[in-house]
Design a protein around this motif. Structure first.
Motif, short mmCIF file in Angstrom:
data_model
loop_
_atom_site.label_atom_id
_atom_site.label_comp_id
_atom_site.label_asym_id
_atom_site.label_seq_id
_atom_site.Cartn_x
_atom_site.Cartn_y
_atom_site.Cartn_z
N UNK A 162 0.81 -1.18 -0.02
CA UNK A 162 0.02 -0.13 -0.02
C UNK A 162 0.85 0.99 0.02
N UNK A 163 1.95 1.02 0.84
CA UNK A 163 3.13 2.59 0.76
C UNK A 163 3.37 2.55 -0.53
N UNK A 164 3.79 1.41 -1.36
CA UNK A 164 4.37 1.71 -2.55
C UNK A 164 3.57 2.12 -3.67
N UNK A 165 1.99 1.81 -3.66
CA UNK A 165 0.97 2.54 -4.39
C UNK A 165 1.04 3.94 -4.20
N UNK A 166 1.13 4.42 -2.67
CA UNK A 166 0.89 5.80 -2.45
C UNK A 166 2.19 6.59 -2.73
N UNK A 167 3.29 5.99 -3.01
CA UNK A 167 4.58 6.54 -3.38
C UNK A 167 5.25 6.01 -4.67
N UNK A 168 4.73 6.25 -5.83
CA UNK A 168 5.15 5.68 -7.06
C UNK A 168 6.66 6.42 -7.25
N UNK A 169 7.56 5.64 -7.75
CA UNK A 169 8.84 6.29 -8.12
C UNK A 169 8.45 7.17 -9.60
N UNK A 170 9.34 8.08 -9.91
CA UNK A 170 8.95 8.59 -11.07
C UNK A 170 9.23 8.17 -12.22
N UNK A 171 8.74 6.80 -12.71
CA UNK A 171 8.79 6.12 -13.82
C UNK A 171 8.24 6.75 -15.08
N UNK A 172 8.39 6.31 -16.34
CA UNK A 172 7.62 6.77 -17.22
C UNK A 172 6.20 6.08 -17.41
N UNK A 173 5.36 6.58 -18.37
CA UNK A 173 4.12 5.82 -18.24
C UNK A 173 3.92 4.37 -18.08
N UNK A 174 4.68 3.47 -19.07
CA UNK A 174 4.66 2.34 -19.18
C UNK A 174 5.04 1.70 -18.08
N UNK A 175 6.26 2.02 -17.62
CA UNK A 175 6.76 1.19 -16.33
C UNK A 175 5.94 1.65 -14.99
N UNK A 176 5.49 2.79 -14.99
CA UNK A 176 4.65 3.24 -13.77
C UNK A 176 3.28 2.55 -13.85
N UNK A 177 2.68 2.15 -15.02
CA UNK A 177 1.45 1.50 -14.96
C UNK A 177 1.60 -0.10 -14.65
N UNK A 178 2.92 -0.61 -15.09
CA UNK A 178 3.18 -1.70 -14.34
C UNK A 178 3.60 -1.88 -13.17
#
Length: 355
Positions: free
Chosen positions: A204-220
């Protein structure tokens, strides 16, 4: 033509300005104090949660800011819907939406939510500060969801909703050796609550603090965390054994009557023995059934409602802190102030000065 689901760019837009009610991308350090979420932003995303979204109070708010922080809402490729917030309420806002059939996993890391479903009250969130709560709630039919926000309350939560046909399409029942699906399916508004594991909290913490990936990696990245959360939740439910804590419909009805009794007697000197006698059951059975129905103990419920009454009096009538402490049932103004700040995120003097 194959339907294309919305990407997570709705939930994680480009930095700087907020887009469609969702704060800028990147990790959150504490509270995202600079980002304002407007009522119109939430309304624009409400179709992902249900239909017939409306704000019923205060009616004057149509396009004003209602939250400060992050508000994430996205339909994932798997079919699940993600709703996550790390935000503080700016108003005592009451909103509603008609939720479709489905199962919702709610994970509260901080704060709580007072809601109604089908006219029935529910309180989601840990009973004590510093704790967390996980819950699964079943909607076997569409029903009206009403949320009553509390000005100044910070809520950090992650909700994942699975549509009604999701488990059927996945043929999950065939793999349900531990009985997880059977325990949370069938009865409308049935729910299960438990203390989340460190692994579930980490997801849950990782969902609330997503690293600044590009769109494709962020979605994955987000999709993988959400799937892990669902796996962890269903595993925890399946390992929990027989649903001894799940009250039967008649017992739930009795607990709603107990709640009505508590509301009428909030100003009285209540005792557990007296409430149990009114309910026609032992103190132990009362506590177990009340917590299973409302997610809190009898006196935590009473304490919270008294604090809400005191807050309302401070806001509407500008009474003194000492008078508010009496309404809340406290003999010490200092103890009242501590409890008030813990519940609403501000001292009672600050609430009294709000215009």
């Amino acid at each position: 033509m194959t339907e294309t689901r919305p990407h997570l760019r709705r939930a994680f837009p480009t930095p700087a300005p907020t887009v469609r009610g969702v704060a800028a991308e990147g990790a959150v350090s504490g509270e995202a104090a600079g980002h304002l979420v407007r009522c119109a932003d939430i309304a624009a995303l409400s179709h992902l949660a249900g239909t017939e979204f409306a704000v019923t109070s205060p009616r004057a708010i149509t396009d004003g800011a209602v939250l400060r922080g992050r508000y994430l809402m996205a339909s994932l490729r798997s079919g699940a819907v993600l709703h996550a917030t790390d935000a503080r309420d700016l108003h005592d806002l009451t909103s509603q939406v008609v939720h479709a059939e489905g199962v919702t996993l709610s994970l509260f890391l901080e704060g709580h939510a007072n809601v109604q479903l089908g006219g029935r009250p529910f309180r989601f969130g840990p009973a004590r500060p510093g704790e967390a709560e996980a819950a699964l709630l079943v909607r076997a039919e569409p029903d009206l969801f009403v949320r009553k926000g509390q000005r100044g309350l910070r809520v950090r939560k992650v909700n994942v909703t699975i549509p009604a046909d999701w488990l059927e399409q996945a043929q999950f029942e065939q793999m349900d050796r531990a009985g997880a699906v059977r325990r949370v399916s069938g009865e409308h508004l049935s729910s299960l609550r438990w203390r989340p594991s460190p692994r579930l909290l980490a997801m849950a913490e990782q969902v609330l603090a997503v690293p600044p990936y590009g769109t494709f990696l962020r979605d994955l990245y987000v999709e993988s965390r959400v799937m892990e959360m669902l796996f962890e939740a269903f595993s925890a439910v399946g390992d929990a054994g027989p649903p001894a804590e799940r009250p039967r419909p008649r017992l739930k009805q009795r607990m709603w009557q107990v709640q009505e009794y508590l509301e009428v007697h909030l100003c009285d000197s209540l005792t557990l023995d007296a409430v149990a006698q009114e309910a026609g059951m032992s103190v132990t059975s009362l506590q177990r059934a009340f917590r299973a129905t409302f997610g809190t103990t009898v006196f935590d419920y009473v304490r919270g409602r008294r604090l809400e009454r005191a807050r309302d009096a401070l806001l509407a009538e500008r009474i003194s802190v000492t008078e508010a402490a009496i309404i809340a049932g406290y003999t010490s103004a200092a103890n009242f102030s501590t409890a008030f700040k813990r519940a609403f995120g501000m001292p009672p003097k600050a609430a009294r000065s709000v215009r």
